[in-house]
Design a protein around this motif. Structure first.
Motif, PDB file in Angstrom:
ATOM      1  N   TYR A  58     -27.185   1.709   8.294  1.00 19.19           N
ATOM      2  CA  TYR A  58     -26.392   0.476   8.362  1.00 19.19           C
ATOM      3  C   TYR A  58     -26.640  -0.517   7.225  1.00 19.19           C
ATOM      4  CZ  TYR A  58     -24.936   1.850  13.058  1.00 19.19           C
ATOM      5  OH  TYR A  58     -24.397   2.515  14.139  1.00 19.19           O
TER       6      TYR A  58
ATOM      7  N   HIS B 185     -25.399  -5.654   9.667  1.00 17.53           N
ATOM      8  CA  HIS B 185     -24.350  -5.088  10.517  1.00 17.53           C
ATOM      9  C   HIS B 185     -24.676  -5.391  11.981  1.00 17.53           C
ATOM     10  CE1 HIS B 185     -22.052  -1.947  12.634  1.00 17.53           C
ATOM     11  NE2 HIS B 185     -21.261  -1.923  11.564  1.00 17.53           N
TER      12      HIS B 185
ATOM     13  N   ASN C  79     -19.096  -5.484   8.048  1.00 15.84           N
ATOM     14  CA  ASN C  79     -18.597  -5.267   9.411  1.00 15.84           C
ATOM     15  C   ASN C  79     -17.571  -4.140   9.475  1.00 15.84           C
ATOM     16  OD1 ASN C  79     -20.247  -7.269  10.406  1.00 15.84           O
ATOM     17  ND2 ASN C  79     -18.648  -8.828  10.486  1.00 15.84           N
TER      18      ASN C  79
END
Length: 303
Positions: A145, A188, A295
Motif C-alpha cells: 500500500y 492508504h 486512494n
C-alpha cells in the motif's frame, strides 16, 4: 564485521584514496546522486576492510570477491557497488597512489534480472494468507500500500522527529530516500487501519527507539531498527520468497496507472525524478492530489 553491514554515514571519514576519488567527482561537478552513490558503496567496504585489518591500498581482487559474496546486498546493489569500488582503484592507480590496480581483471557480479513484473492481486492476497506473524503482516501492508523502497520501510519510525516517520494523525508517511530526497506519501485507508491496530498492540511491547518494524537483537536488547542484513530480508521471504522488494514498487505504480493517475503524480508518490521541463517546473501537485491518487490504488481490483 558482517560484509556489507549498514554503516551510518554521518561522521565517517573516508580513507585518503577514497576521499580523493570523491573529491574528484565533486570537482568535476558530477550530480549529487553520483557522489552519494559512491559514498554509499565505499563506507561499508571501508568498515569491513578495517575489521579485517586490511589497508585500502592493500585490497586484492580476492578480498573484494569475498566481501561481495558475504554481503547481504541485493544483486543489483552488489553490481553497482563493485563498479564504484573499481572506479576508485582505477583512479588511484592513474594518480600513483597505488603501484598497481588490483581490480584490473575483476569481474563485477552479474547485473540483476530485467525489471520485475507487477504482482497480480490474486498473488498479493495469497501472500497475505502466508503471513503468520505481526511483522510479516505489517511488512506486507507497507509493501502493498505504499510503494516505498526497501530501505525506506526498514528505517520507518513512530518518532515525530525521525527522518523516516509515520504520522497517523496526519495520515502521512515521510521518508528521506535516494539522494537524500524527502517526500511525503499519504497513507492508504487500508494501511491506516492496520497501522492503528499495530500501534495499539505492539508500540509499547518493548523498550525500543520508536522503530515501526523493530528487532530486539540490538545492543543491550533494547530493540531498534533492523540492519539491512538477512534478518530484515527474512521477514519478506516468509510470504514472498520469489519476489524482491522492487516488485512491490512496480505493482503499486502499475495499479496507480491502471486507475488513471497521471504520470507526474505517480513519479511524486514513488520518489522518481520528474520527467521534462513541464513536470519539473510547471506542474503544481498538491497534497490533496497525492491523497486522491493514493486512494485510487487497487480501486475495483478487490484488494
Amino acid at each position: 564485521m558482517t560484509p556489507g553491514q549498514t554503516i551510518p554515514s554521518a561522521g565517517v571519514t573516508l580513507a585518503p584514496m577514497f576521499e580523493a576519488y570523491r573529491t574528484r567527482l565533486v570537482n568535476r561537478q558530477r550530480k549529487a546522486q553520483t557522489v552519494y552513490n559512491f559514498t554509499r558503496a565505499i563506507i561499508p567496504l571501508q568498515a569491513w576492510l578495517e575489521s579485517e585489518g586490511i589497508a585500502p591500498e592493500d585490497l586484492t581482487e580476492e578480498n573484494l570477491y569475498a566481501y561481495l559474496a558475504g554481503s547481504p546486498f541485493a544483486k543489483g546493489t552488489k553490481h553497482q557497488h563493485a563498479a564504484q569500488v573499481r572506479a576508485a582503484y582505477r583512479y588511484a592507480h592513474r594518480k600513483g597512489t597505488i603501484a598497481a590496480d588490483p581490480l584490473v581483471d575483476f569481474e563485477r557480479p552479474p547485473a540483476p534480472d530485467p525489471e520485475p513484473k507487477a504482482i497480480p492481486v490474486e498473488e498479493l492476497r495469497r501472500m497475505h494468507g502466508e503471513c503468520t506473524t505481526w511483522k510479516q503482516d505489517l511488512l506486507w501492508h507497507l509493501l502493498v500500500y505504499t510503494g516505498l523502497r526497501r530501505d525506506e520501510i526498514r528505517r520507518l519510525c513512530w518518532d515525530a522527529d525521525a527522518e523516516n516517520r509515520i504520522d497517523l494523525a496526519a495520515r502521512t508517511i515521510t521518508v528521506v530516500g535516494k539522494g537524500d530526497k524527502r517526500r511525503v506519501v499519504p497513507i492508504h485507508p487500508a494501511l491506516h487501519a492496520h497501522l492503528e491496530r499495530v500501534n495499539d498492540v505492539h508500540m509499547h511491547s518493548v523498550d525500543r527507539v520508536g522503530a515501526v518494524l523493530w528487532t530486539s537483537q540490538s545492543a543491550g536488547g533494547s530493540g531498534g531498527i533492523y540492519s539491512s542484513g538477512p534478518a530484515f530480508e527474512k521477514i519478506k521471504t516468509a510470504f514472498a520468497p520469489d519476489h524482491g522488494f522492487h516488485a512491490f514498487r512496480r505493482t503499486v505504480a502499475s495499479s496507480l496507472r491502471r486507475n488513471k493517475v497521471d504520470g507526474s503524480t505517480v513519479d511524486r508518490l514513488m520518489g522518481w525524478a520528474a520527467v521534462g521541463i513541464r513536470a519539473k517546473y510547471y506542474e503544481d501537485i498538491t497534497a490533496d492530489d497525492l491523497r486522491d491518487a493514493m486512494n485510487r490504488l487497487y480501486a475495483g481490483e478487490g484488494l
